[in-house]
Design a protein around this motif. Structure first.
Motif, PDB file in Angstrom:
ATOM      1  N   ILE A 198       0.842  -1.205   0.000  1.00  0.00           N
ATOM      2  CA  ILE A 198       0.000   0.000   0.000  1.00  0.00           C
ATOM      3  C   ILE A 198       0.871   1.247   0.000  1.00  0.00           C
ATOM      4  CG2 ILE A 198      -1.770   1.265   1.278  1.00  0.00           C
ATOM      5  CD1 ILE A 198      -2.699  -1.414   2.431  1.00  0.00           C
ATOM      6  N   VAL A 199       1.955   1.215   0.778  1.00  0.00           N
ATOM      7  CA  VAL A 199       2.877   2.346   0.827  1.00  0.00           C
ATOM      8  C   VAL A 199       3.539   2.548  -0.532  1.00  0.00           C
ATOM      9  CG1 VAL A 199       4.938   3.289   1.935  1.00  0.00           C
ATOM     10  CG2 VAL A 199       3.279   1.979   3.284  1.00  0.00           C
ATOM     11  N   TYR A 200       4.010   1.454  -1.139  1.00  0.00           N
ATOM     12  CA  TYR A 200       4.644   1.547  -2.449  1.00  0.00           C
ATOM     13  C   TYR A 200       3.661   2.105  -3.487  1.00  0.00           C
ATOM     14  CZ  TYR A 200       7.892  -1.767  -0.255  1.00  0.00           C
ATOM     15  OH  TYR A 200       8.769  -2.383   0.592  1.00  0.00           O
ATOM     16  N   MET A 201       2.409   1.670  -3.397  1.00  0.00           N
ATOM     17  CA  MET A 201       1.402   2.141  -4.337  1.00  0.00           C
ATOM     18  C   MET A 201       1.146   3.637  -4.164  1.00  0.00           C
ATOM     19  SD  MET A 201      -2.432   0.616  -4.945  1.00  0.00           S
ATOM     20  CE  MET A 201      -1.834  -0.984  -4.407  1.00  0.00           C
ATOM     21  N   ALA A 202       1.118   4.086  -2.912  1.00  0.00           N
ATOM     22  CA  ALA A 202       0.900   5.506  -2.651  1.00  0.00           C
ATOM     23  C   ALA A 202       2.050   6.348  -3.209  1.00  0.00           C
ATOM     24  CB  ALA A 202       0.751   5.742  -1.146  1.00  0.00           C
ATOM     25  N   VAL A 203       3.278   5.863  -3.028  1.00  0.00           N
ATOM     26  CA  VAL A 203       4.441   6.578  -3.572  1.00  0.00           C
ATOM     27  C   VAL A 203       4.368   6.622  -5.090  1.00  0.00           C
ATOM     28  CG1 VAL A 203       6.946   6.552  -3.795  1.00  0.00           C
ATOM     29  CG2 VAL A 203       5.895   6.014  -1.601  1.00  0.00           C
ATOM     30  N   ALA A 204       3.995   5.493  -5.711  1.00  0.00           N
ATOM     31  CA  ALA A 204       3.889   5.441  -7.169  1.00  0.00           C
ATOM     32  C   ALA A 204       2.809   6.387  -7.673  1.00  0.00           C
ATOM     33  CB  ALA A 204       3.596   4.010  -7.613  1.00  0.00           C
ATOM     34  N   LEU A 205       1.715   6.497  -6.928  1.00  0.00           N
ATOM     35  CA  LEU A 205       0.650   7.426  -7.312  1.00  0.00           C
ATOM     36  C   LEU A 205       1.159   8.861  -7.347  1.00  0.00           C
ATOM     37  CD1 LEU A 205      -2.598   6.191  -5.500  1.00  0.00           C
ATOM     38  CD2 LEU A 205      -2.397   6.830  -7.914  1.00  0.00           C
ATOM     39  N   VAL A 206       1.934   9.222  -6.336  1.00  0.00           N
ATOM     40  CA  VAL A 206       2.487  10.573  -6.275  1.00  0.00           C
ATOM     41  C   VAL A 206       3.462  10.806  -7.426  1.00  0.00           C
ATOM     42  CG1 VAL A 206       3.869  12.176  -4.908  1.00  0.00           C
ATOM     43  CG2 VAL A 206       2.170  10.729  -3.778  1.00  0.00           C
ATOM     44  N   LEU A 207       4.333   9.828  -7.671  1.00  0.00           N
ATOM     45  CA  LEU A 207       5.321   9.968  -8.740  1.00  0.00           C
ATOM     46  C   LEU A 207       4.673  10.010 -10.124  1.00  0.00           C
ATOM     47  CD1 LEU A 207       8.178   7.562  -7.554  1.00  0.00           C
ATOM     48  CD2 LEU A 207       8.087  10.047  -7.355  1.00  0.00           C
ATOM     49  N   ALA A 208       3.560   9.298 -10.278  1.00  0.00           N
ATOM     50  CA  ALA A 208       2.866   9.274 -11.567  1.00  0.00           C
ATOM     51  C   ALA A 208       2.122  10.571 -11.835  1.00  0.00           C
ATOM     52  CB  ALA A 208       1.895   8.091 -11.630  1.00  0.00           C
ATOM     53  N   GLY A 209       1.910  11.370 -10.787  1.00  0.00           N
ATOM     54  CA  GLY A 209       1.289  12.679 -10.958  1.00  0.00           C
ATOM     55  C   GLY A 209       2.287  13.669 -11.512  1.00  0.00           C
ATOM     56  N   ARG A 210       1.815  14.855 -11.740  1.00  0.00           N
ATOM     57  CA  ARG A 210       2.669  15.892 -12.320  1.00  0.00           C
ATOM     58  C   ARG A 210       3.401  16.641 -11.213  1.00  0.00           C
ATOM     59  NH1 ARG A 210      -1.826  18.264 -16.620  1.00  0.00           N
ATOM     60  NH2 ARG A 210      -2.031  16.342 -17.851  1.00  0.00           N
ATOM     61  N   ILE A 211       4.427  15.994 -10.669  1.00  0.00           N
ATOM     62  CA  ILE A 211       5.215  16.639  -9.617  1.00  0.00           C
ATOM     63  C   ILE A 211       6.640  16.853 -10.114  1.00  0.00           C
ATOM     64  CG2 ILE A 211       3.838  15.558  -7.804  1.00  0.00           C
ATOM     65  CD1 ILE A 211       6.300  13.747  -7.295  1.00  0.00           C
ATOM     66  N   ARG A 212       7.251  17.891  -9.584  1.00  0.00           N
ATOM     67  CA  ARG A 212       8.611  18.223  -9.989  1.00  0.00           C
ATOM     68  C   ARG A 212       9.589  17.220  -9.368  1.00  0.00           C
ATOM     69  NH1 ARG A 212      10.203  24.321  -9.030  1.00  0.00           N
ATOM     70  NH2 ARG A 212       8.444  24.476 -10.488  1.00  0.00           N
ATOM     71  N   GLY A 213      10.527  16.733 -10.147  1.00  0.00           N
ATOM     72  CA  GLY A 213      11.554  15.824  -9.649  1.00  0.00           C
ATOM     73  C   GLY A 213      11.137  14.371  -9.601  1.00  0.00           C
ATOM     74  N   PHE A 230       0.236   2.851 -13.435  1.00  0.00           N
ATOM     75  CA  PHE A 230      -0.533   4.098 -13.336  1.00  0.00           C
ATOM     76  C   PHE A 230      -0.330   4.970 -14.579  1.00  0.00           C
ATOM     77  CE2 PHE A 230      -0.355   3.554  -8.529  1.00  0.00           C
ATOM     78  CZ  PHE A 230      -1.694   3.218  -8.436  1.00  0.00           C
ATOM     79  N   LYS A 231       0.901   5.002 -15.103  1.00  0.00           N
ATOM     80  CA  LYS A 231       1.164   5.824 -16.285  1.00  0.00           C
ATOM     81  C   LYS A 231       0.487   5.258 -17.523  1.00  0.00           C
ATOM     82  CE  LYS A 231       3.598   8.935 -16.498  1.00  0.00           C
ATOM     83  NZ  LYS A 231       3.329  10.386 -16.324  1.00  0.00           N
ATOM     84  N   ASN A 232       0.131   3.974 -17.482  1.00  0.00           N
ATOM     85  CA  ASN A 232      -0.521   3.335 -18.621  1.00  0.00           C
ATOM     86  C   ASN A 232      -2.024   3.612 -18.663  1.00  0.00           C
ATOM     87  OD1 ASN A 232      -0.247   1.662 -20.958  1.00  0.00           O
ATOM     88  ND2 ASN A 232      -1.229   0.000 -19.836  1.00  0.00           N
ATOM     89  N   ILE A 233      -2.566   4.198 -17.593  1.00  0.00           N
ATOM     90  CA  ILE A 233      -3.991   4.536 -17.557  1.00  0.00           C
ATOM     91  C   ILE A 233      -4.236   5.739 -18.464  1.00  0.00           C
ATOM     92  CG2 ILE A 233      -5.889   5.353 -16.103  1.00  0.00           C
ATOM     93  CD1 ILE A 233      -4.608   3.871 -13.780  1.00  0.00           C
ATOM     94  N   PRO A 234      -5.190   5.651 -19.369  1.00  0.00           N
ATOM     95  CA  PRO A 234      -5.462   6.786 -20.280  1.00  0.00           C
ATOM     96  C   PRO A 234      -5.796   8.059 -19.516  1.00  0.00           C
ATOM     97  CG  PRO A 234      -6.610   4.819 -21.027  1.00  0.00           C
ATOM     98  CD  PRO A 234      -6.050   4.495 -19.670  1.00  0.00           C
ATOM     99  N   GLY A 235      -5.168   9.138 -19.904  1.00  0.00           N
ATOM    100  CA  GLY A 235      -5.420  10.411 -19.245  1.00  0.00           C
ATOM    101  C   GLY A 235      -6.844  10.901 -19.428  1.00  0.00           C
ATOM    102  N   SER A 236      -7.512  10.450 -20.504  1.00  0.00           N
ATOM    103  CA  SER A 236      -8.890  10.897 -20.752  1.00  0.00           C
ATOM    104  C   SER A 236      -9.837  10.451 -19.638  1.00  0.00           C
ATOM    105  CB  SER A 236      -9.381  10.359 -22.095  1.00  0.00           C
ATOM    106  OG  SER A 236      -9.295   8.937 -22.132  1.00  0.00           O
ATOM    107  N   LEU A 237      -9.587   9.265 -19.074  1.00  0.00           N
ATOM    108  CA  LEU A 237     -10.442   8.786 -17.987  1.00  0.00           C
ATOM    109  C   LEU A 237     -10.287   9.669 -16.752  1.00  0.00           C
ATOM    110  CD1 LEU A 237      -9.873   4.913 -18.218  1.00  0.00           C
ATOM    111  CD2 LEU A 237     -11.788   6.238 -19.105  1.00  0.00           C
ATOM    112  N   VAL A 238      -9.057  10.028 -16.453  1.00  0.00           N
ATOM    113  CA  VAL A 238      -8.792  10.871 -15.289  1.00  0.00           C
ATOM    114  C   VAL A 238      -9.381  12.261 -15.493  1.00  0.00           C
ATOM    115  CG1 VAL A 238      -6.987  11.889 -13.852  1.00  0.00           C
ATOM    116  CG2 VAL A 238      -6.707   9.571 -14.753  1.00  0.00           C
TER     117      VAL A 238
END
Length: 293
Positions: free
Chosen positions: A83-98, A178-186
Motif C-alpha cells: 500500500i505504501v509503495y502504491m501511494a508513492v507510485a501514485l504521487v510519482l505518476a502525478g505531475r510533480i517536480r523531480g 498508473f502511467k498506462n492509464i489513459p489520461g482521458s479517464l482521469v
C-alpha cells in the motif's frame, strides 16, 4: 512462416529443447527434493529409506514452526507495505517536480547485491558505532537497543532493509501501471467533480487490479523463501529469533548434514508457497476484469 508453423516436426524441434530445459531445471529438482525427504542421508554415505518419518518429525519440530511463523510475518508485512509503495507510485505518476529523480533514487537498492545491503545495514545497526544508535543517543535516548542481538526487535530490524531493498521494484511496477492509464479517464472524472483521492481510489487503483494481484503474489512468495540477507546479518540468531524456513533448511542440511530432513523442509516450503499463491488468487478472484483502451 505459415509453412513452418504447420509443420509439426518443426514445432517439436523448437519446443522440445525448451521443455527438456524446464524439466531439468525446475521440475526434476522438485521431484528429487521430495524423494530425498523420504531418506535418511548425510550427503555422503548411502541413503536409507525411512518413508514419511522426516515429515512426521517436521510437524512436531517447534523450531521449524517458529521459523514458519517468522516467514509468515514477513509475508504479511510485505503485502501490507505494498500500500505504501502504491501511494508513492501514485504521487510519482502525478505531475510533480523531480519525479524522474525520485524514481532513480528508489531504484538504487536494486542495483546492490543482498550481501552488500546486509553489510551496509550491519554498519547502521552496530550497537556502538552504528549511525542509528548515534542518532538516538543525540536525541537523548540512554539505553539504545542492540538491534540484531535483541530477540524482541531483531525481526523488525531485519524487515527494514528488506523493505528498502525491494521498494524500488514495486514502486516501478505500480508507476508503470498508473502511467498506462489513459489520461482521458482521469480528466473526465476531474470534470465530473471527483477529487484527487476519489480518482486514485475509485479509478486508478481498480484499473490496475491485475497488477496488484501479481505484486501480492511476488511479495508473499518472495518473503516466504527469503534467505540471503537474513543469513548474512544474523544467521537466524540470536537463539533462533530471526530463523526463517529457508535458513532453517540450510542449517539442517548443510551444517547438520541431515539432507533428508533439510529436503523435507524444502519440499514443505514449496507446498506453503503453492498454497499461498492459490489462496491469494482465490481471495482476489473477480468475475469481470476492467478493460480500458
Amino acid at each position: 512462416m505459415d509453412k513452418v508453423m504447420s509443420d509439426k516436426r518443426m514445432i517439436a524441434l523448437y519446443v522440445i529443447p525448451s521443455l527438456l530445459l524446464i524439466l531439468a531445471i525446475i521440475y526434476l529438482p522438485i521431484v528429487l527434493t521430495g524423494y530425498y525427504g523420504l531418506m535418511e542421508w548425510d550427503g555422503i554415505s548411502k541413503m536409507t529409506f525411512i518413508g514419511l518419518d522426516n515429515y512426521a518429525t517436521l510437524l512436531q519440530d517447534e523450531k521449524f514452526w517458529s521459523s514458519v511463523n517468522h516467514s509468515l510475518l514477513f509475508a504479511v508485512l510485505s503485502a501490507v507495505f505494498l500500500i505504501v509503495y502504491m501511494a508513492v507510485a501514485l504521487v510519482l505518476a502525478g505531475r510533480i517536480r523531480g519525479a524522474n529523480l525520485f524514481r532513480k533514487i528508489y531504484l538504487i537498492p536494486m542495483l546492490l547485491s543482498s550481501v552488500a545491503i546486509a553489510q551496509l545495514w550491519l554498519k547502521i545497526y552496530h550497537p556502538t558505532t552504528g549511525i542509528l544508535n548515534d542518532l538516538l543517543a543525540s536525541l537523548g535516548f540512554k539505553n539504545t537497543p542492540e538491534w540484531l542481538a535483541d530477540p524482541s526487535v531483531v525481526l523488525g530490524a531485519l524487515f527494514v532493509p528488506i523493505l528498502w531493498q525491494y521498494a524500488g521494484f514495486y514502486i516501478l511496477i505500480y508507476y508503470a501501471a498508473f502511467k498506462n492509464i489513459p489520461g482521458s479517464l482521469v480528466e473526465a472524472a476531474r470534470i465530473d467533480g471527483a477529487s484527487s483521492l476519489q480518482i486514485a481510489l475509485r479509478i486508478k487503483v481498480p484499473l490496475i487490479a491485475e497488477v496488484i494481484k501479481v505484486t501480492i503474489v511476488l511479495a508473499v512468495v518472495g518473503s516466504l523463501k527469503y534467505f540471503d540477507l537474513i543469513y548474512v546479518m544474523t544467521d537466524g540468531g540470536p537463539n533462533g529469533a530471526s530463523e526463517v524456513m529457508a535458513s532453517y533448511m540450510y542449517h539442517k542440511a548443510f551444517r547438520g548434514f541431515d539432507f533428508g530432513y533439510g529436503s523435507a523442509i524444502g519440499f514443505f516450503l514449496l507446498l506453503i508457497c503453492l498454497v499461498a499463491t492459490w489462496g491469494i488468487r482465490k481471495l482476489t478472484a473477480t468475475k469481470d476484469s476492467i478493460q480500458y483502451s
